[in-house]
Design an enzyme around this catalytic site. Structure first.
Site, mmCIF file in Angstrom:
data_model
loop_
_atom_site.group_PDB
_atom_site.id
_atom_site.type_symbol
_atom_site.label_atom_id
_atom_site.label_comp_id
_atom_site.label_asym_id
_atom_site.label_seq_id
_atom_site.Cartn_x
_atom_site.Cartn_y
_atom_site.Cartn_z
ATOM 1 N N ASP A 1 -2.315 -7.166 -1.839
ATOM 2 C CA ASP A 1 -2.695 -5.754 -1.802
ATOM 3 C C ASP A 1 -3.331 -5.439 -3.152
ATOM 4 O OD1 ASP A 1 -2.775 -2.977 -2.006
ATOM 5 O OD2 ASP A 1 -0.946 -2.662 -0.855
ATOM 6 N N LYS B 1 -7.797 5.048 -1.868
ATOM 7 C CA LYS B 1 -7.530 5.208 -3.286
ATOM 8 C C LYS B 1 -8.817 4.975 -4.089
ATOM 9 C CE LYS B 1 -3.492 5.658 -1.424
ATOM 10 N NZ LYS B 1 -2.528 4.592 -1.319
ATOM 11 N N TYR C 1 4.662 -0.657 -2.106
ATOM 12 C CA TYR C 1 4.306 0.660 -1.577
ATOM 13 C C TYR C 1 5.292 1.021 -0.456
ATOM 14 C CZ TYR C 1 1.693 4.358 0.705
ATOM 15 O OH TYR C 1 1.326 5.550 1.272
ATOM 16 N N ARG D 1 -15.839 0.900 18.906
ATOM 17 C CA ARG D 1 -14.577 0.316 18.457
ATOM 18 C C ARG D 1 -14.833 -1.103 17.952
ATOM 19 N NH1 ARG D 1 -11.888 -1.930 22.134
ATOM 20 N NH2 ARG D 1 -11.823 -0.173 23.564
HETATM 21 C C1 LIG Z 1 -1.672 4.030 -0.285
HETATM 22 C C2 LIG Z 1 -1.298 2.607 -0.326
HETATM 23 C C3 LIG Z 1 -1.134 1.869 0.856
HETATM 24 C C4 LIG Z 1 -1.279 2.491 2.220
HETATM 25 O O1 LIG Z 1 -2.573 2.918 2.467
HETATM 26 P P1 LIG Z 1 -2.957 4.189 3.391
HETATM 27 O O2 LIG Z 1 -4.420 4.267 3.244
HETATM 28 O O3 LIG Z 1 -2.222 5.370 2.841
HETATM 29 O O4 LIG Z 1 -2.499 3.858 4.770
HETATM 30 C C5 LIG Z 1 -0.830 0.522 0.735
HETATM 31 N N1 LIG Z 1 -0.675 -0.057 -0.476
HETATM 32 C C6 LIG Z 1 -0.811 0.621 -1.622
HETATM 33 C C7 LIG Z 1 -0.621 -0.062 -2.924
HETATM 34 C C8 LIG Z 1 -1.116 1.983 -1.593
HETATM 35 O O5 LIG Z 1 -1.235 2.659 -2.731
#
Ligand SMILES: *Cc1c(COP(=O)(O)O)cnc(C)c1O
Length: 379
Positions: free
Chosen positions: A170, A195, A98, A46
């Site tokens: 982000d 992504k 998001y 962890r």
């Molecule tokens: C998918 C996404 C998230 C969340 O991420 P997860 O891996 O699904 O928890 C946050 N911000 C953006 C822009 C995203 O596309």
């Protein structure tokens, strides 16, 4: 080291045991100690794991940060950032956001006494009116999801610095191939590595990257104390994904541009949202802070007809109707009923997420096949 070399070598060493070129998947929870405390830097997975650490070093390298942290999902990474705050603290956040981030902020952290202001940030000067003595964090998503608005990171960072507030970006949509927020003055970069970073739609993972040691220590403490880490197998897959990030992104950008232009000329299309268009309201900022415009775009059809939008996504064959984005394969999405269903209709329509809006994550297939697919589905 240039970006296209960093994706492959950044922060990486060959395995000291046998010289393995790829870091092995250290599928272990614990590590032998010769005497209490006598270990080789790893005690419990962890806290640390060699495969995860190799990935965290890669994250830090490609974002021009000093410290990287990997989490079990993008939302787990965001969760760790908000846990730095205390009850009474305030966050100013992008309103076109998001859906899961919005849900985490409003449904979890508001109950812990943290106050969120969701505002339009396309004009950075809007932000200052919401700053007060309790403001601790500005949360920016750019390009925004799914409206592809662009927020000026440099201008926002200047406002954050002036008021001694941290700025988190982000960077999921852009990736460091296109945009490096730490270089523009942000304090924290966040990714849903699910992504583009992973890039193959086979892992769920999150990342944070920072420059500041004290901030990194706070986040490492939360990562270990809250425990939302990712496993070694997933770390390996994302590390492998990063090695082709630059070649994938180049093709995502080329295909994204071709499709944006095709849709813009299609008689059934009302509007195409893509920051590469000169008439995009923040095209100049996009051009100055991004190296290209990415593979994400959204569009609406004339008449704003819900059923027609649903029919279009149902008829697409190569574009798979699915949540998520950023993989090698093209995906379509209907935000109002899918990714943004957790945002109340009245809130989402304010930001442009109307019933006919379709979002595309343009993959790296042959562009002619992708355009033919759109042609038949719209027909
Ligand atoms: C998918 C996404 C998230 C969340 O991420 P997860 O891996 O699904 O928890 C946050 N911000 C953006 C822009 C995203 O596309």
């Amino acid at each position: 080291m240039k970006f296209n070399t960093k994706t492959i070598h950044g922060g990486q060493e060959h395995d000291p045991a046998y010289g393995a070129v790829m870091p092995p998947i250290y599928q272990t929870s614990t590590y032998a100690q010769s005497t209490p405390g006598g270990h080789k830097g790893f005690e419990y997975s962890r806290t640390h794991n060699p495969t995860r650490q190799a990935l965290e070093n890669a994250f830090a390298s490609i974002e021009n940060g000093a410290y990287g942290l990997a989490f079990g999902s993008g939302l787990a990474a965001i969760d760790a950032v908000i846990k730095i705050l205390k009850p009474g603290d305030e966050v100013i956040s992008t309103n076109d956001l998001y859906g899961g981030t919005y849900r985490l902020f409003t449904k979890i952290f508001e109950d812990f006494g943290i106050k969120f202001h969701f505002i339009g940030m396309e004009n950075a000067s809007n932000i200052e009116a919401y700053i007060n003595a309790n403001t601790k964090l500005i949360w920016v998503e750019t390009p925004t999801n799914p409206m592809l608005n662009i927020i000026d990171i440099k201008a926002t960072a200047a406002i954050a610095k002036k008021h001694n507030v941290r700025l988190a970006v982000d960077n999921t949509f852009a990736t460091p191939y296109l945009q490096r927020p730490l270089d523009l003055g942000a304090d924290i970069v966040m990714h849903s590595a699910t992504k583009y970073m992973g890039g193959h739609s086979d892992v769920v993972m999150g990342a944070l990257i920072v420059k500041d040691k004290e901030l990194a220590d706070q986040l490492y403490f939360i990562q270990n104390a809250s425990g939302a880490i990712c496993g070694p197998q997933d770390s390996f897959l994302v590390l492998r994904g990063i090695k082709t990030l630059h070649v994938r992104m180049q093709r995502h950008c080329e295909n994204g541009k071709a499709i944006a232009e095709y849709l813009a000329s299609h008689p059934k299309i009302e509007k195409v949202y893509w920051p590469g268009f000169e008439n995009h309201p923040n095209h100049e900022i996009a051009k100055s802070q991004m190296d290209d415009f990415g593979g994400m775009l959204s569009f609406t059809t004339k008449g704003n007809n819900y059923e027609e939008a649903i029919k279009t996504v149902e008829h697409l064959k190569i574009f798979t109707l699915a949540e998520s984005l950023g993989g090698v394969e093209s995906l379509s999405g209907h935000p109002a009923s899918m990714t943004h269903a957790s945002i109340p209709k009245i809130e989402r329509e304010k930001t442009g997420v109307v019933d006919s809006l379709i979002r595309l994550s343009v993959g790296i297939e042959d562009i002619n096949d992708l355009i033919d697919d759109l042609k038949q589905a719209l027909g």
